[in-house]
Design a protein around this motif. Sequence first.
Motif, short mmCIF file in Angstrom:
data_model
loop_
_atom_site.label_atom_id
_atom_site.label_comp_id
_atom_site.label_asym_id
_atom_site.label_seq_id
_atom_site.Cartn_x
_atom_site.Cartn_y
_atom_site.Cartn_z
N GLU A 64 -3.62 39.64 -45.60
CA GLU A 64 -4.98 39.82 -45.47
C GLU A 64 -5.79 38.92 -46.47
O GLU A 64 -6.77 39.05 -46.00
CB GLU A 64 -5.09 41.66 -46.59
N ARG A 65 -5.31 38.46 -47.61
CA ARG A 65 -6.52 37.17 -47.93
C ARG A 65 -6.23 36.14 -46.67
O ARG A 65 -7.92 35.66 -47.46
CB ARG A 65 -5.78 36.95 -49.14
N ALA A 66 -5.62 35.26 -46.41
CA ALA A 66 -5.84 34.85 -45.59
C ALA A 66 -6.77 34.91 -44.34
O ALA A 66 -7.05 34.14 -44.25
CB ALA A 66 -4.49 33.90 -44.80
N VAL A 67 -6.20 35.76 -43.63
CA VAL A 67 -7.17 35.97 -42.01
C VAL A 67 -8.60 36.28 -43.45
O VAL A 67 -9.90 36.30 -42.15
CB VAL A 67 -6.86 37.20 -41.55
N TYR A 68 -8.72 37.12 -43.86
CA TYR A 68 -10.26 37.62 -44.21
C TYR A 68 -11.16 36.83 -44.96
O TYR A 68 -12.14 36.13 -44.04
CB TYR A 68 -10.22 38.28 -45.68
N VAL A 69 -10.62 34.86 -45.40
CA VAL A 69 -11.24 34.29 -45.52
C VAL A 69 -11.36 33.39 -44.95
O VAL A 69 -12.48 32.91 -44.61
CB VAL A 69 -10.17 33.57 -47.10
N LEU A 70 -10.20 32.28 -43.78
CA LEU A 70 -10.83 31.79 -43.14
C LEU A 70 -11.75 32.89 -41.65
O LEU A 70 -12.38 32.11 -41.38
CB LEU A 70 -9.09 32.21 -42.02
N ARG A 71 -11.91 33.80 -41.48
CA ARG A 71 -13.20 35.35 -40.97
C ARG A 71 -14.09 34.69 -41.37
O ARG A 71 -15.51 34.30 -41.04
CB ARG A 71 -12.14 36.33 -40.41
N GLU A 72 -14.18 35.31 -42.36
CA GLU A 72 -15.15 35.70 -43.50
C GLU A 72 -16.08 34.49 -44.17
O GLU A 72 -17.37 34.59 -44.20
CB GLU A 72 -15.52 36.76 -44.65
N ALA A 73 -15.37 33.18 -44.84
CA ALA A 73 -15.95 32.36 -44.99
C ALA A 73 -15.50 31.08 -43.73
O ALA A 73 -17.26 30.56 -44.39
CB ALA A 73 -14.87 31.67 -46.50
N PHE A 74 -15.18 31.21 -43.36
CA PHE A 74 -14.41 30.24 -42.53
C PHE A 74 -15.00 29.77 -41.05
O PHE A 74 -15.15 29.05 -40.19
CB PHE A 74 -13.27 28.77 -42.75
N GLY A 75 -15.71 31.68 -40.38
CA GLY A 75 -15.87 31.72 -39.05
C GLY A 75 -15.37 31.12 -38.50
O GLY A 75 -15.14 30.84 -36.95
N TYR A 76 -13.06 31.08 -38.71
CA TYR A 76 -12.67 30.93 -37.56
C TYR A 76 -12.68 32.18 -36.57
O TYR A 76 -12.71 33.24 -37.45
CB TYR A 76 -11.22 30.52 -38.31
N PRO A 77 -11.98 31.66 -35.53
CA PRO A 77 -11.89 32.87 -34.37
C PRO A 77 -10.57 33.22 -34.46
O PRO A 77 -9.80 32.66 -34.74
CB PRO A 77 -12.29 32.19 -33.44
N PHE A 78 -10.07 35.13 -34.55
CA PHE A 78 -9.06 35.81 -34.66
C PHE A 78 -8.41 35.56 -33.77
O PHE A 78 -7.02 34.90 -34.42
CB PHE A 78 -9.34 36.50 -34.24
N ARG A 79 -8.32 34.87 -32.60
CA ARG A 79 -7.43 34.35 -31.52
C ARG A 79 -6.58 32.94 -32.38
O ARG A 79 -5.41 32.46 -32.38
CB ARG A 79 -7.59 33.42 -30.24
N GLU A 80 -7.48 31.98 -33.39
CA GLU A 80 -6.78 31.01 -33.89
C GLU A 80 -6.13 31.17 -35.24
O GLU A 80 -5.58 30.56 -35.77
CB GLU A 80 -8.19 29.75 -33.46
N ILE A 81 -6.70 32.22 -35.64
CA ILE A 81 -6.29 32.13 -37.52
C ILE A 81 -4.97 33.17 -36.34
O ILE A 81 -4.22 32.60 -37.65
CB ILE A 81 -7.05 34.22 -37.72
N GLY A 82 -4.70 33.46 -35.90
CA GLY A 82 -3.89 33.73 -36.11
C GLY A 82 -3.04 33.04 -34.82
O GLY A 82 -1.52 33.29 -35.59
N ALA A 83 -2.68 32.15 -34.10
CA ALA A 83 -2.22 30.98 -34.11
C ALA A 83 -1.82 30.21 -35.11
O ALA A 83 -0.60 29.91 -35.56
CB ALA A 83 -2.80 29.85 -33.02
#
Length: 225
Positions: free
Chosen positions: A125-144
């Motif tokens: 949860e931390r990894a996904v939340y920070v990548l999304r909220e702080a650094f704006g990564y799209p979910f597809r890239e986060i998943g990869a």
Amino acid sequence: MRTSTGPVEPEAIADFVSVRSQLFGIAYQMLGRAADAEDVVQNVWVRWQGADRAQVHNPAGFLVTVTTRLALNVATSAYARREVNVDGWLPDLPMDADDPALEAERGEALRVAVQLLLERLSAAERAVYVLREAFGYPFREIGALLGLTESAARQLALRARRHLTEQRHTVVDAARRDELVEAFRGAARAGGMARLIDLLAGSRRVSGAGSGSRLGCRPAPASAR
């Protein structure tokens, strides 16, 4: 309590300034939003200006008490209006080295935010939340990056936002928190994400993080949101 009508003495100003970062941290931990915490601190300053300071024997204790009460009032009001959310839980990035006072304040906000992330979220949860909220990564890239499907990354983000509003208090190791804070600052300033993602995700394997070639090239954002 009788209020003070005279000018604020230099000693009183110094008393407030000396604990300002602590007051901000208290309000931020209770409210989870930097803007709300700043509003509370400003209100505390107004109260301090009007207080009968001659009757205050422990300025720091007085200011902490006022901050806690005001933040509690704000939090209670927000819950009553069903306006609780987790936008703005992470402070603005990157840290501004040209303004020591601002950097110190943001540094305290980041420390408190990381503490909450460690207390309330799982590693994924931390990894996904920070990548999304702080650094704006799209979910597809986060998943990869995390070895997840795009759908699973979205679900983890939703779960993280929900868990951040809950009073979960996992014991946090201070050294681990400080290590994550420094990794966060480094990623915000230089854009090197590999170390931050490794620390956020814990034992989860992060695709491509070993070389850091893909992660390190992403520019740091101007702000968290």
